[in-house]
Design an enzyme around this catalytic site. Structure first.
Site, short mmCIF file in Angstrom:
data_model
loop_
_atom_site.label_atom_id
_atom_site.label_comp_id
_atom_site.label_asym_id
_atom_site.label_seq_id
_atom_site.Cartn_x
_atom_site.Cartn_y
_atom_site.Cartn_z
CD GLU A 116 -3.08 -1.03 2.19
OE1 GLU A 116 -2.92 -0.24 3.13
OE2 GLU A 116 -4.01 -1.83 2.12
CG HIS A 236 -8.96 5.99 1.29
ND1 HIS A 236 -8.75 5.75 -0.05
CD2 HIS A 236 -8.44 4.92 1.93
CE1 HIS A 236 -8.13 4.59 -0.20
NE2 HIS A 236 -7.93 4.06 0.99
NE ARG A 284 -4.57 5.68 2.85
CZ ARG A 284 -5.13 4.84 3.65
NH1 ARG A 284 -5.77 5.28 4.69
NH2 ARG A 284 -5.04 3.55 3.43
CG HIS A 345 -10.24 6.49 5.28
ND1 HIS A 345 -11.18 5.53 4.99
CD2 HIS A 345 -9.08 5.82 5.55
CE1 HIS A 345 -10.61 4.33 5.08
NE2 HIS A 345 -9.34 4.47 5.43
NE ARG A 380 -5.10 5.52 9.31
CZ ARG A 380 -5.53 4.55 8.51
NH1 ARG A 380 -5.00 3.34 8.57
NH2 ARG A 380 -6.49 4.77 7.63
P1 FAD Z 1 -14.54 0.98 15.39
O1 FAD Z 1 -14.23 -0.27 14.70
O2 FAD Z 1 -15.06 2.09 14.57
O3 FAD Z 1 -15.59 0.67 16.53
C1 FAD Z 1 -16.20 1.69 17.26
C2 FAD Z 1 -17.30 1.10 18.09
O4 FAD Z 1 -17.78 2.05 19.04
C3 FAD Z 1 -18.52 0.68 17.29
O5 FAD Z 1 -18.97 -0.55 17.78
C4 FAD Z 1 -19.55 1.77 17.60
O6 FAD Z 1 -20.89 1.36 17.49
C5 FAD Z 1 -19.18 2.05 19.03
N1 FAD Z 1 -19.63 3.35 19.54
C6 FAD Z 1 -19.33 4.58 19.06
N2 FAD Z 1 -19.91 5.51 19.83
C7 FAD Z 1 -20.56 4.87 20.82
C8 FAD Z 1 -21.35 5.28 21.92
N3 FAD Z 1 -21.61 6.57 22.18
N4 FAD Z 1 -21.88 4.33 22.74
C9 FAD Z 1 -21.67 3.01 22.50
N5 FAD Z 1 -20.93 2.58 21.46
C10 FAD Z 1 -20.38 3.49 20.64
N6 FAD Z 1 -7.41 0.52 8.86
C11 FAD Z 1 -6.40 -0.34 8.62
O7 FAD Z 1 -5.45 -0.42 9.41
N7 FAD Z 1 -6.42 -1.13 7.51
C12 FAD Z 1 -7.44 -1.09 6.61
O8 FAD Z 1 -7.43 -1.82 5.65
C13 FAD Z 1 -8.48 -0.18 6.83
N8 FAD Z 1 -9.49 -0.08 5.93
C14 FAD Z 1 -10.54 0.74 6.22
C15 FAD Z 1 -11.61 0.80 5.34
C16 FAD Z 1 -12.71 1.56 5.64
C17 FAD Z 1 -13.87 1.62 4.68
C18 FAD Z 1 -12.75 2.32 6.84
C19 FAD Z 1 -13.94 3.15 7.19
C20 FAD Z 1 -11.67 2.29 7.71
C21 FAD Z 1 -10.56 1.51 7.41
N9 FAD Z 1 -9.47 1.45 8.26
C22 FAD Z 1 -8.45 0.60 8.01
C23 FAD Z 1 -9.50 2.15 9.55
C24 FAD Z 1 -9.87 1.13 10.64
O9 FAD Z 1 -10.87 0.28 10.16
C25 FAD Z 1 -10.38 1.80 11.91
O10 FAD Z 1 -9.53 2.84 12.28
C26 FAD Z 1 -10.43 0.78 13.03
O11 FAD Z 1 -11.22 -0.31 12.63
C27 FAD Z 1 -11.02 1.43 14.27
O12 FAD Z 1 -11.28 0.44 15.21
P2 FAD Z 1 -11.91 0.86 16.59
O13 FAD Z 1 -12.10 -0.39 17.37
O14 FAD Z 1 -11.11 1.94 17.19
O15 FAD Z 1 -13.31 1.53 16.22
C1 SIN Z 2 -7.53 0.68 2.26
O1 SIN Z 2 -7.79 -0.50 2.09
O2 SIN Z 2 -7.16 1.44 1.38
C2 SIN Z 2 -7.69 1.25 3.63
C3 SIN Z 2 -6.45 1.06 4.36
C4 SIN Z 2 -6.39 1.98 5.54
O3 SIN Z 2 -7.23 2.84 5.73
O4 SIN Z 2 -5.41 1.85 6.27
#
Ligand code: FAD
Ligand code: SIN
Length: 533
Positions: A116, A236, A284, A345, A380
């Site tokens: 990537e 993104h 990015r 993103h 990032r």
């Molecule tokens: P999240 O997975 O967002 O979970 C947050 C949780 O908190 C959810 O369950 C939500 O419902 C809950 N929540 C929020 N507010 C409240 C509240 N007030 N009360 C109760 N619950 C609440 N990163 C990578 O490293 N590699 C990738 O390939 C990648 N691809 C991505 C593709 C997409 C389309 C997106 C959107 C992001 C991507 N990212 C990627 C970023 C990565 O997915 C996220 O940064 C990471 O998953 C965040 O994890 P988290 O556990 O912190 O939060």
């Molecule tokens: C992607 O698959 O391009 C998302 C990767 C990331 O947000 O780190």
């Protein structure tokens, strides 16, 4: 009132991995505001960056991360993340996550590592283009069997509860709103983890699902915990362009460029060579800004991602989900290029934590996208966020485990939140203000910023915030209103941070100060409630 040893707010990768470990030490309650799999984690495509290849090294991964961070990443914290990563990726596999393996017989069990932007080596561990879903499903399955874990879906954390007596100051848990009954009840815990994810929904165009409204960041801020570097919003470069508005833009993973796809304008010209030696695989911030510039120059609505170097069969095999979505929408990657535009993103800033995920408030931890650890700096590196979430939720657990014997429940009686009120605000008012915030942030606080526009945005957002606070304190609350209150708060923090940083660095590009200025600005922007700024 519910009592638990560990209150985990959020069911993405940070919350779930913490919960699975904490359950060995005590009772865990996970609250999550929608369905349990409703999380950014579930949508992650590309994968997790981690050193597995013999021709890669920790030093190279550290170097790439620091380079992307544009002078603001904290070297010590980056080192921790990179070095502790592979062991935790292995642990995910032990929880049942199936990552893609190489197909050749000789390399039978080796992971198939993807490429990537900004990475100097192949190091993206993935499950084709469904990495997040594969992880989320395996973690949810693993915790089903654990009797020490209870999960409440459709429960929204509203605010943290604090024992504010000087000598006892600490977090005691949170007020939780239940969607069905409209009740708000306190949950009392010995330790609380904010794992509420990012804030992409503050922007009109985003890859994030509807849950990403910055709730944890707003809650922590209201509780007096500092937040840092909120100006660094990652766009993104390649979300699928679609006519009209969608709640969530479909992502075309950076891994597609990693396999050879490249960007060109609608009239067929490549342009990335003008912006960076790594062309379409530049970091990015550079790619997103280049696309923004080209679109503004040409007046086109999008640029094209030419997938012809990958070939239809390989594309279909490596990116089956993306392929199917494109076919569904009448875009065949082999014949046509994909129309793409940048979309909000990832939130690089967030709740300030130390390298054990501790906040300044005793008993309160934050991990994952909600937290600011210092890893990402001004930008990032791709696929470092799942890794950061894994590493720092594990460190939160280890720190909590050490402290637990000396941390009893607070002796303070938690007051009731508020009585149920008969009057509910009209949803239309909430929906309208949500749309306005998203538009203001997109138009005024986007990829390229200008001081006068930021000042205007701040005025408008503060007006909305004050109106929302009035509604919040006088009517029956509901999920969308709770979210709107948080969105207005986080929007204000982003704009204020953007106004504070009088230079351009990484994701923060402001035309009034177009250059990086290490003399004054090689530091974080930190805001605490009550600061005069
Ligand atoms: P999240 O997975 O967002 O979970 C947050 C949780 O908190 C959810 O369950 C939500 O419902 C809950 N929540 C929020 N507010 C409240 C509240 N007030 N009360 C109760 N619950 C609440 N990163 C990578 O490293 N590699 C990738 O390939 C990648 N691809 C991505 C593709 C997409 C389309 C997106 C959107 C992001 C991507 N990212 C990627 C970023 C990565 O997915 C996220 O940064 C990471 O998953 C965040 O994890 P988290 O556990 O912190 O939060
Ligand atoms: C992607 O698959 O391009 C998302 C990767 C990331 O947000 O780190």
């Amino acid at each position: 009132m519910i009592k638990c040893d560990f209150l985990v707010i959020g069911s993405g990768i940070a919350g779930l991995t913490f919960a699975l470990k904490a359950a060995k030490e005590g009772t865990v309650l996970i609250v999550t505001k929608k369905e349990k799999s409703d999380a950014n984690t579930n949508y992650a495509q590309g994968g997790i960056a981690s050193v597995f290849s013999p021709d890669d090294s920790f030093d190279l991964h550290i170097e790439d991360t620091l380079k992307a961070g544009d002078g603001l990443s904290k070297t010590g914290v980056v080192e921790i993340m990179v070095r502790e990563g592979p062991h935790l990726v292995q642990e995910l596999m032990d929880f049942g996550v199936q990552f893609s393996k190489k197909v050749s017989r000789r390399a039978k069990k080796a992971l198939d590592l993807g490429m990537e932007g900004g990475h100097s080596k192949r190091r993206i561990v993935h499950s084709k283009d469904l990495t997040g879903k594969t992880i989320e499903t395996a973690l949810l399955n693993a915790l089903k069997a654990d009797k020490n874990i209870e999960m409440l879906e459709n429960h929204v954390a509203v605010d943290l509860t604090i024992d504010s007596r000087k000598e006892h100051k600490r977090c005691c848990g949170a007020y939780i709103y239940e969607n069905k009954s409209w009740n708000v009840n306190p949950v009392v815990s010995r330790m609380t983890l904010l794992a509420t994810g990012g804030a992409g929904q503050l922007y009109l165009h985003t890859t994030n699902p509807s849950i990403a409204t910055g709730d944890g960041t707003a809650m922590a801020f209201r509780a007096g915990v500092p937040v840092a570097n909120m100006e660094f919003i990652q766009f993104h470069p390649t979300s699928l362009y679609e006519r009209g508005e969608t709640e969530r833009a479909f992502l075309i993973s950076e891994a597609v460029r990693g396999e050879g796809a490249f960007l060109r304008t609608v009239d067929g010209k490549t342009f990335m060579e003008k912006y960076h030696p790594r062309k379409s695989l530049a970091p990015r911030d550079i790619v997103a800004r280049a696309i923004d510039t080209e679109i503004k120059k040409s007046g086109d609505k999008y640029v094209l991602l030419d997938t012809s170097p990958i070939g239809r069969r390989r594309f279909k095999n490596r990116f089956p989900t993306i392929y199917n979505v494109l076919v569904d929408r009448g875009i065949f990657p082999q014949n046509k290029s994909i129309p793409v535009v940048p979309a909000a993103h990832y939130l690089c800033g967030g709740i300030a934590t130390d390298s054990d995920a501790k906040t300044t408030l005793k008993g309160l931890y934050a991990a994952g996208e909600a937290a600011y650890t210092g890893v990402h700096g001004a930008n990032r590196l791709a696929s470092n966020s799942l890794l950061e979430a894994l590493v720092f939720s594990e460190r939160a657990f280890r720190d909590a485990q050490r402290k637990l014997p000396n941390l009893t429940f607070s002796t303070r009686k938690v007051p009731m939140f508020m009585r149920k009120r008969k009057k509910r605000a009209e949803k239309m008012i909430v929906v309208h203000n949500r749309e306005i915030i998203k538009k203001i942030m997109w138009d005024y606080v986007g990829i390229v910023r200008r001081e006068s526009r930021l000042i205007e945005a701040l005025k408008r957002v503060i007006t909305i915030k004050e109106e929302v606070e009035r509604i919040f304190s006088s009517t029956q609350i509901f999920t969308e209103l709770i979210e709107l209150r948080n969105m207005a708060q986080v929007a204000e923090l982003i704009i204020r941070s953007a106004l504070m940083r009088k230079e351009s660095r990484g994701l923060h590009f402001i035309v009034d100060y177009p250059h990086r200025d290490d003399r004054y600005w090689k530091k974080d922007t930190i805001i605490t409630r009550g600061d005069r700024i």
